[in-house]
Design a protein around this motif. Structure first.
Motif, PDB file in Angstrom:
ATOM      1  N   ALA A  50      46.702   1.243  23.329  1.00 59.91           N
ATOM      2  CA  ALA A  50      47.508   0.269  22.588  1.00 59.91           C
ATOM      3  C   ALA A  50      46.672  -1.173  23.374  1.00 59.91           C
ATOM      4  CB  ALA A  50      49.009   0.392  22.948  1.00 59.91           C
ATOM      5  N   ALA A  51      46.675  -0.907  24.784  1.00 60.66           N
ATOM      6  CA  ALA A  51      45.924  -2.068  25.372  1.00 60.66           C
ATOM      7  C   ALA A  51      44.815  -2.297  24.941  1.00 60.66           C
ATOM      8  CB  ALA A  51      46.063  -1.685  26.928  1.00 60.66           C
ATOM      9  N   TYR A  52      43.797  -1.481  24.773  1.00 63.34           N
ATOM     10  CA  TYR A  52      42.708  -1.761  24.154  1.00 63.34           C
ATOM     11  C   TYR A  52      42.536  -2.535  22.913  1.00 63.34           C
ATOM     12  CZ  TYR A  52      40.203   0.555  28.034  1.00 63.34           C
ATOM     13  OH  TYR A  52      39.765   1.151  29.267  1.00 63.34           O
ATOM     14  N   LEU A  53      43.460  -2.068  21.864  1.00 54.47           N
ATOM     15  CA  LEU A  53      43.598  -2.547  20.735  1.00 54.47           C
ATOM     16  C   LEU A  53      44.246  -3.911  20.580  1.00 54.47           C
ATOM     17  CD1 LEU A  53      44.458   0.576  18.673  1.00 54.47           C
ATOM     18  CD2 LEU A  53      42.323  -0.498  18.531  1.00 54.47           C
ATOM     19  N   LEU A  54      45.014  -4.594  21.818  1.00 53.37           N
ATOM     20  CA  LEU A  54      45.597  -5.614  21.788  1.00 53.37           C
ATOM     21  C   LEU A  54      44.669  -6.731  21.248  1.00 53.37           C
ATOM     22  CD1 LEU A  54      48.546  -7.041  22.177  1.00 53.37           C
ATOM     23  CD2 LEU A  54      47.770  -7.093  24.442  1.00 53.37           C
ATOM     24  N   PRO A  55      43.443  -7.269  22.073  1.00 57.89           N
ATOM     25  CA  PRO A  55      42.717  -7.841  21.774  1.00 57.89           C
ATOM     26  C   PRO A  55      42.427  -8.052  20.123  1.00 57.89           C
ATOM     27  CG  PRO A  55      42.021  -6.907  23.613  1.00 57.89           C
ATOM     28  CD  PRO A  55      42.915  -6.265  22.965  1.00 57.89           C
ATOM     29  N   TYR A  56      42.240  -6.965  19.485  1.00 55.09           N
ATOM     30  CA  TYR A  56      41.684  -6.866  18.142  1.00 55.09           C
ATOM     31  C   TYR A  56      42.991  -7.199  17.409  1.00 55.09           C
ATOM     32  CZ  TYR A  56      41.267  -4.632  13.631  1.00 55.09           C
ATOM     33  OH  TYR A  56      41.174  -4.384  12.229  1.00 55.09           O
ATOM     34  N   ILE A 111      43.225 -10.658  14.783  1.00 60.05           N
ATOM     35  CA  ILE A 111      43.638 -10.600  13.201  1.00 60.05           C
ATOM     36  C   ILE A 111      44.922 -11.402  13.162  1.00 60.05           C
ATOM     37  CG2 ILE A 111      44.665  -9.179  11.434  1.00 60.05           C
ATOM     38  CD1 ILE A 111      41.517  -8.441  11.859  1.00 60.05           C
ATOM     39  N   VAL A 112      45.692 -11.609  13.896  1.00 56.29           N
ATOM     40  CA  VAL A 112      46.966 -12.130  13.702  1.00 56.29           C
ATOM     41  C   VAL A 112      46.580 -13.905  13.514  1.00 56.29           C
ATOM     42  CG1 VAL A 112      49.011 -13.103  14.360  1.00 56.29           C
ATOM     43  CG2 VAL A 112      48.771 -10.441  14.375  1.00 56.29           C
ATOM     44  N   LEU A 113      45.853 -14.273  14.669  1.00 55.66           N
ATOM     45  CA  LEU A 113      45.525 -15.526  15.099  1.00 55.66           C
ATOM     46  C   LEU A 113      44.543 -16.290  13.860  1.00 55.66           C
ATOM     47  CD1 LEU A 113      45.401 -15.756  18.725  1.00 55.66           C
ATOM     48  CD2 LEU A 113      47.160 -16.661  17.419  1.00 55.66           C
ATOM     49  N   PHE A 114      43.505 -15.410  13.509  1.00 53.75           N
ATOM     50  CA  PHE A 114      42.511 -15.777  12.596  1.00 53.75           C
ATOM     51  C   PHE A 114      42.204 -15.323  11.208  1.00 53.75           C
ATOM     52  CE2 PHE A 114      40.957 -16.386  17.167  1.00 53.75           C
ATOM     53  CZ  PHE A 114      41.035 -17.606  17.383  1.00 53.75           C
ATOM     54  N   VAL A 119      48.588 -17.276   5.834  1.00 55.30           N
ATOM     55  CA  VAL A 119      50.325 -17.725   5.737  1.00 55.30           C
ATOM     56  C   VAL A 119      50.298 -19.130   5.686  1.00 55.30           C
ATOM     57  CG1 VAL A 119      52.340 -17.774   7.013  1.00 55.30           C
ATOM     58  CG2 VAL A 119      51.140 -15.595   6.991  1.00 55.30           C
ATOM     59  N   LEU A 120      49.526 -19.918   6.654  1.00 53.04           N
ATOM     60  CA  LEU A 120      49.444 -21.548   6.214  1.00 53.04           C
ATOM     61  C   LEU A 120      48.954 -22.186   5.261  1.00 53.04           C
ATOM     62  CD1 LEU A 120      50.026 -23.735   8.492  1.00 53.04           C
ATOM     63  CD2 LEU A 120      47.607 -23.988   9.123  1.00 53.04           C
ATOM     64  N   VAL A 121      47.986 -21.379   4.622  1.00 54.37           N
ATOM     65  CA  VAL A 121      47.486 -21.765   3.315  1.00 54.37           C
ATOM     66  C   VAL A 121      48.529 -21.656   2.161  1.00 54.37           C
ATOM     67  CG1 VAL A 121      46.036 -21.311   1.410  1.00 54.37           C
ATOM     68  CG2 VAL A 121      45.028 -21.396   3.726  1.00 54.37           C
ATOM     69  N   PHE A 122      49.266 -20.358   2.332  1.00 56.54           N
ATOM     70  CA  PHE A 122      50.264 -20.221   1.260  1.00 56.54           C
ATOM     71  C   PHE A 122      51.407 -21.222   1.387  1.00 56.54           C
ATOM     72  CE2 PHE A 122      54.624 -18.190   0.545  1.00 56.54           C
ATOM     73  CZ  PHE A 122      54.285 -17.993  -1.016  1.00 56.54           C
TER      74      PHE A 122
END
Length: 270
Positions: free
Chosen positions: A7-13, A17-20, A26-29
């Motif tokens: 989970a720690a290794y996947l956190l940056p991924y 995904i969430v930020l970019f 969501v902002l466009v919608f």
């Protein structure tokens, strides 16, 4: 590896995904729910379903389809020949090299090439055909778009052809198959995954083209990408521009889901 470490290794991924990916969508919608005066409304979605925007949608899909088809017609023979030539890596580098050049620079280069006093019109004048209006046409738009996207079609097809088992072609020849029959019954079906990947790599970005339509085709080609550009940069109607973008995102998502479903069926032999 423990679950916590994974989970720690996947956190940056997940963070990426969430930020970019998720947050911009969501902002466009969110912006699509407001009119030009900042009032909450659903009129943007009703307006999109009018003939004007539906015509733009059909135009976008039509030109994306043409660009994809012509790119495939150029890319498959090129990839096929590439697998059978010497110095493959050098030729592959020459194909990839144009993708490193800024898209705007390549577009302006074609403005000079297709211009009234450009080299193409000079050649036409030398052979007695006279100067032609090459810019600001749908044909020039499709030609330039194919030039820009064809490397993205070649690469997945080349990888699929390179991964093809040569013994299958030997077996086809042993069974009396001609070169055309071997291509039609063996090579092409086994490289369909590369063809689909290449088509997706071309079709999806071709749906949202706007800069090439403006500089090469002028006002003769109007797509959803052009509408988004106009609403955000000219009319300042971010709500309507976001609404068009929402429909474009939905269309791309549906296309990706359909093609991924097809890939799974092929992989499992269904």
């Amino acid at each position: 590896m423990s679950g916590n470490t994974r989970a720690a290794y996947l956190l940056p991924y997940y963070l990426w995904i969430v930020l970019f990916v998720a947050a911009p969508v969501v902002l466009v919608f969110y912006y699509s729910l407001f009119d030009v005066d900042g009032n909450l409304t659903f009129n943007n979605y009703a307006q999109f379903l009018t003939p004007v925007y539906l015509s733009m949608t059909l135009s976008s899909f039509w030109y994306a389809f043409l660009i994809t088809v012509f790119s495939l017609l150029v890319a498959y023979p090129a990839a096929y020949l590439l697998t059978r030539t010497k110095h493959k890596q050098l030729w592959l580098l020459l194909i990839i090299l144009p993708t490193w050049i800024n898209l705007l620079l390549k577009t302006y280069a074609f403005i000079g090439i297709f211009g009234t006093y450009g080299p193409v019109n000079s050649v036409l004048g030398m052979v007695g055909l006279g100067g032609q209006q090459l810019l600001f046409t749908s044909s020039s738009f499709v030609f330039v778009s194919v030039y820009i996207f064809v490397p993205f079609m070649i690469l997945p097809i080349y990888n699929a052809l390179e991964g093809l088992n040569p013994s299958l072609l030997d077996a086809a020849r042993d069974l009396g198959a001609s070169k055309w029959t071997a291509f039609r019954r063996v090579i092409f079906p086994l490289t369909l995954a590369g063809v689909r990947s290449g088509c997706m790599a071309v079709f999806i970005p071709a749906l949202s083209l706007f800069m090439i339509t403006r500089l090469i085709a002028g006002n003769r080609v109007i797509t959803l990408g052009t509408a988004i550009e106009q609403h955000f940069l000219v009319t300042q109607d971010w709500g309507m521009g976001s609404t068009v973008a929402v429909f474009l995102i939905l269309a791309m998502g549906i296309i990706m889901l359909l093609t991924s479903g097809t890939k799974r069926r092929v992989r499992h032999g269904k």
